[in-house]
Every structure is written in structure tokens, then in C-alpha cells.
Design an enzyme around this catalytic site. Structure first.
Site, PDB file in Angstrom:
ATOM      1  N   HIS A 163      -3.379 -13.164  -0.752  1.00 25.33           N
ATOM      2  CA  HIS A 163      -1.999 -13.480  -0.380  1.00 25.33           C
ATOM      3  C   HIS A 163      -1.860 -13.381   1.142  1.00 25.33           C
ATOM      4  O   HIS A 163      -2.606 -12.650   1.803  1.00 25.33           O
ATOM      5  CB  HIS A 163      -1.034 -12.494  -1.054  1.00 25.33           C
ATOM      6  CG  HIS A 163      -0.812 -12.779  -2.512  1.00 25.33           C
ATOM      7  ND1 HIS A 163       0.197 -12.207  -3.237  1.00 25.33           N
ATOM      8  CD2 HIS A 163      -1.483 -13.583  -3.371  1.00 25.33           C
ATOM      9  CE1 HIS A 163       0.144 -12.648  -4.495  1.00 25.33           C
ATOM     10  NE2 HIS A 163      -0.869 -13.472  -4.597  1.00 25.33           N
ATOM     11  N   GLU A 198       0.215 -11.853   3.034  1.00 28.62           N
ATOM     12  CA  GLU A 198       0.460 -10.516   3.587  1.00 28.62           C
ATOM     13  C   GLU A 198      -0.829  -9.696   3.678  1.00 28.62           C
ATOM     14  O   GLU A 198      -1.055  -8.979   4.654  1.00 28.62           O
ATOM     15  CB  GLU A 198       1.461  -9.742   2.721  1.00 28.62           C
ATOM     16  CG  GLU A 198       2.830 -10.395   2.569  1.00 28.62           C
ATOM     17  CD  GLU A 198       2.912 -11.239   1.308  1.00 28.62           C
ATOM     18  OE1 GLU A 198       1.985 -12.048   1.049  1.00 28.62           O
ATOM     19  OE2 GLU A 198       3.908 -11.108   0.579  1.00 28.62           O
TER      20      GLU A 198
END
Lengths: 147, 147
Positions: free
Chosen positions: A55, A57
């Protein structure tokens, strides 16, 4: 030195999300800013890397730690175009992020639907900046995917 | 073909945890097994990689996906020596793990204290195998760290 606004940085995160869309990835982008400077940019790469942990992040936190040579990121502001999932919120917790800004909410998979206490008590949480732009990008992506 | 027991695989995860301890990392180890074969081994490397996301489970999931060329791991069994944190439980969710076995519980940072629904409904959850061995390893590590 010109101080950029939260909207400016979220727009940088949206640019990352658009790269993701262009590459056939669910369009989520992130940047990490410290002292008015971007030290990490990332977008969702779960398809390209065949890895559910890739992901935006997680990739951004790894890159920021690499840039700073530090595991903890209390001086850092993370801007991400979609509300982090539980995995990413957990990563933000461990990183002891200074600020977490997300654009669109994620009612299905966002961390806040489960347990708000996932976020580190020292992390300042902000949401909603450029949420319409982020939602539009996601909705267009999924609409195109279905067609 | 000899079928190995859950205890056998957890012992393999403990071997990974001992490598972590030897390298000055909090001793948590993991293996991922599919059809009676280990396809990924990993141990906590947050210090070495200066990266809070480098937990044993995240590294093992990434390695398993790489080995199988697949994002989802419904045929896989993850054995980890300590109860996963929220970040790692979130990663297990996305991976749609077939089975998750953990040894020792983590009352402070384990996922189950927050919200058991973090685990994917299709993932079978087991805990407690070799928990004393895992606890001993962790307690010895922290005791040595304080001295």
C-alpha cells in the site's frame, strides 16, 4: 522559504494516486513531508509487486525511514488520498507519525470504522482535504474497471 | 510424504526468532507453509532495516507472495511466534491467509485485544502452540537488554 499548505501536499499525494491509476493500480497515493520538504512519495503497487502489503502508506513509511535513517517519524506529516486501512494505520502507529492527513474516507476498509485508538496518541489526525478529488479518481477507476 | 505437525512448523518459526535475538532484534519469527513445505521464512528486522514495517509477518507475506506469484494466500499457513500486532493482522487480512497460528499472546500490542474482527473470516485462527518457548525467548531478550 514559502510554507506550503496541507492542500498543496495532498495535491502532491493525488499526483501519486494518478500514477497508480495510469498503471492499473487502485489509485491511492501518499507523500511524507518533513520541514516543508517531501522526503517520500509512493503509490499503491499491490498489483505490480504482487504483494498485499505494498500500500502507498507502507511504501512511503519505508522510504521516509530510509531517507531519514530513523525508524520513528515524529517530525513527519503523512498525506494520503484515502483513509488508511487497519494495516496501514498500524504502521503509522509504530512509526509514531507526527501528523496523518487523509483525503477521502473509506467506510468499508478504513481504520476508523474499527477502532480509532489504532492511531498513536501523539499523532495528530486530519481528514477531508481534497476528498472530492480523491473520490472522483477512485470512482472513475472502478467504473473503468467494470467496463 | 511425512506430514509435519503444527508444533514442527512453530518450531521452525522459533528458529527464525532465535536468529532475530542473535542479531539484536526483538525475537519474533515466522514461516509460511503451503502443502507441507516452507515457502517463506522471516524474522523481525526493524532495527537492521530501520523500518517499523519490517515485522516477521510482513516480510514473510511479501516473500510468500513472491514465491507463489500470487497476492492472495488462501492455501497458506502462517506460523508466528508472537501474536500479530494490528498492522500484521491487517496484512494477514489482505492476504486472505488460510490459517494463522501464533505461539505467545501479546496482551499489550496483539491484535486480539483491539478487535478480533480484524482477521479475515476465511482465516482459521489457532494460538498457544509452543507459547512457553516463545515467551522465554522474549523475556530473556528483554532481560539481557536491560542488563
Amino acid at each position: 522559504m514559502e510554507l506550503f499548505s496541507d492542500e498543496y501536499w495532498m495535491n502532491e499525494a493525488l499526483k501519486q494516486a494518478r500514477i497508480a491509476a495510469d498503471e492499473g493500480e487502485i489509485p491511492v497515493g501518499a507523500v511524507i513531508v518533513v520541514k516543508n520538504r517531501v522526503i517520500a512519495k509512493a503509490y499503491n503497487q499491490t498489483e505490480k509487486l504482487t504483494d498485499v502489503t505494498a500500500h502507498a502508506e507502507i511504501l512511503a513509511i519505508t522510504a521516509a525511514s530510509n531517507a531519514l535513517g530513523a525508524k520513528y517519524l515524529p517530525e513527519c506529516k503523512l498525506y494520503v488520498t484515502l483513509e488508511p486501512c487497519i494495516m496501514c494505520a498500524g504502521a503509522c502507529f509504530w512509526a509514531q507519525l507526527g501528523e496523518l492527513h487523509f483525503a477521502a474516507s473509506d467506510p468499508k476498509r478504513g481504520f476508523s470504522k474499527t477502532d480509532i485508538s489504532i492511531i498513536h496518541p501523539k499523532t495528530k489526525l486530519h481528514s477531508g482535504i481534497l476528498q472530492e478529488e480523491s473520490k472522483d479518481l477512485l470512482q472513475t477507476f472502478f467504473k473503468n474497471l467494470r467496463n
